[in-house]
Design a protein around this motif. Structure first.
Motif, short mmCIF file in Angstrom:
data_model
loop_
_atom_site.label_atom_id
_atom_site.label_comp_id
_atom_site.label_asym_id
_atom_site.label_seq_id
_atom_site.Cartn_x
_atom_site.Cartn_y
_atom_site.Cartn_z
N GLY A 176 13.56 24.23 79.00
CA GLY A 176 13.04 23.14 79.84
C GLY A 176 13.64 23.15 81.23
N GLU A 177 13.22 22.17 82.03
CA GLU A 177 13.72 22.03 83.40
C GLU A 177 14.42 20.69 83.55
N ALA A 178 15.52 20.66 84.28
CA ALA A 178 16.22 19.41 84.52
C ALA A 178 17.00 19.47 85.82
N GLU A 179 17.11 18.32 86.47
CA GLU A 179 17.93 18.17 87.68
C GLU A 179 18.81 16.95 87.51
N LEU A 180 19.95 16.97 88.18
CA LEU A 180 20.83 15.80 88.15
C LEU A 180 20.57 14.94 89.38
N ILE A 181 20.66 13.63 89.21
CA ILE A 181 20.55 12.72 90.35
C ILE A 181 21.57 11.59 90.14
N GLN A 182 22.52 11.51 91.05
CA GLN A 182 23.63 10.56 90.88
C GLN A 182 23.40 9.29 91.68
N PHE A 183 23.43 8.17 91.00
CA PHE A 183 23.49 6.85 91.67
C PHE A 183 23.83 5.80 90.63
N ASP A 184 24.35 4.69 91.11
CA ASP A 184 24.70 3.56 90.27
C ASP A 184 23.52 2.58 90.34
N VAL A 185 22.80 2.41 89.23
CA VAL A 185 21.58 1.59 89.25
C VAL A 185 21.85 0.15 89.69
N SER A 186 23.08 -0.31 89.51
CA SER A 186 23.38 -1.70 89.88
C SER A 186 23.52 -1.88 91.40
N ASN A 187 23.60 -0.76 92.11
CA ASN A 187 23.73 -0.78 93.57
C ASN A 187 22.39 -0.41 94.20
N GLY A 188 21.70 -1.41 94.72
CA GLY A 188 20.37 -1.21 95.27
C GLY A 188 20.31 -0.19 96.39
N ALA A 189 21.23 -0.31 97.34
CA ALA A 189 21.22 0.58 98.51
C ALA A 189 21.45 2.03 98.08
#
Length: 246
Positions: free
Chosen positions: A55-68
C-alpha cells in the motif's frame, strides 16, 4: 478531476487508528495519510506495515486540538498535492483524562473536549469544500460507548464523544444531497494501549460476548462505512461493543 483520492486518519499511529490505516490501505486501496501528534516512531511503524503490504502511506504531523497548526499542515499538504483530494476523513484522535467530575481539573476537561470535539471541527471543516465539490466523500467519526450511554469517571470523555455524535447527525443531514455521508462508530472495550491498564478479567464479565474487541474489528466496520457499499447509510451511530450496551 482530482487524480488521487486519499484517506486521512487522525491519531493514526497506534491502536484503533493504526488498524484503520492498515485496513483502508489494504481493503480499499486508499493511499493513507497517517496523522500523528508526537510519536513519529509509531507513525513510521504504521507506514512501514502499509508499504510492506503493497500500500501507500504518508505521515502528516499536527495536533488536532490546535486549529492553527491543523489548518497549516493541511494547507501545506494541499499545496504539495494540488491534484489530489482527501475523500475519506476518519476523525479518530482522542484522549482520555479520567476522574470523578467533582475533582476534575480544568485542564482535564478542556484537553479532552479540544481533542475529540474541536479536533473534528479543525480537521473536517477545511476539507469539506473538496468533497462537496466532487460530490463524493466519507466522514467517519470514532466515538465511544461512553458517548452513547455515559460512563462514570469519564464525564469529560462522555461529553466530548456525545457532542461528536450530535455533530455527526446534524452534518449528515446538511451534506447528504452532495452524496457525502457522515457516520459515527462507537467502540466499547477494545484491546489497545488506552485500555491496557484496565482490569480485563473483571470487565469481561460485563460484556455478553465475554471478551474485549480487537482494533481490527473496529477497522473492518470503518472500512465498510468508507466503501461504496455503505452509500445509503448516513447520520448513524454504529455500536461495536460485544453487546455491553445495545
Amino acid at each position: 478531476m482530482a487524480d488521487k483520492k486519499y484517506a486521512l486518519v487522525t491519531g493514526g499511529s497506534r491502536g484503533i487508528g493504526r488498524a484503520i490505516c492498515i485496513a483502508l490501505a489494504s481493503e480499499l486501496n486508499y493511499p493513507v495519510l497517517i496523522n500523528y501528534q508526537s510519536n513519529i516512531q509509531a507513525a513510521e511503524e504504521t507506514r512501514d506495515i502499509i508499504v510492506a503490504g503493497g500500500g501507500e502511506a504518508e505521515l502528516i504531523q499536527f495536533d488536532v486540538s490546535n486549529g492553527a497548526e491543523t489548518h497549516a499542515a493541511l494547507a501545506n499538504w494541499k499545496d504539495q498535492h494540488p491534484e489530489s483530494i482527501i475523500e475519506v476523513i476518519v476523525n479518530n484522535a482522542g484522549v482520555a483524562r479520567d476522574g470523578l467530575f467533582l475533582w476534575m481539573e480544568n485542564d482535564d476537561w478542556t484537553t479532552v473536549i479540544n481533542t475529540s470535539l474541536n479536533g473534528f471541527y479543525h480537521v473536517t471543516k477545511p476539507l469539506m469544500q473538496d468533497v462537496l465539490r466532487q460530490r463524493y466523500g466519507r466522514i467517519i467519526n470514532i466515538v465511544s460507548v461512553s458517548g452513547v450511554k455515559g460512563t462514570p469517571g469519564q464525564t469529560n470523555y462522555s461529553a466530548a464523544k456525545a457532542g461528536l455524535i450530535g455533530a455527526t447527525k446534524a452534518l449528515a443531514q446538511e451534506i447528504a444531497k452532495r452524496n457525502v455521508t457522515v457516520n459515527a462508530v462507537a467502540p466499547g472495550f477494545i484491546e489497545t494501549d488506552m485500555t491496557h491498564t484496565l482490569d480485563e478479567k473483571e470487565l469481561k464479565k460485563l460484556i455478553p460476548l465475554n471478551r474485549f474487541g480487537k482494533a481490527e474489528e473496529v477497522a473492518d466496520l470503518v472500512c465498510f462505512l468508507a466503501s461504496k457499499k455503505a452509500s445509503y447509510i448516513t447520520g448513524e451511530v454504529i455500536n461495536i461493543n460485544g453487546g455491553i450496551y445495545s
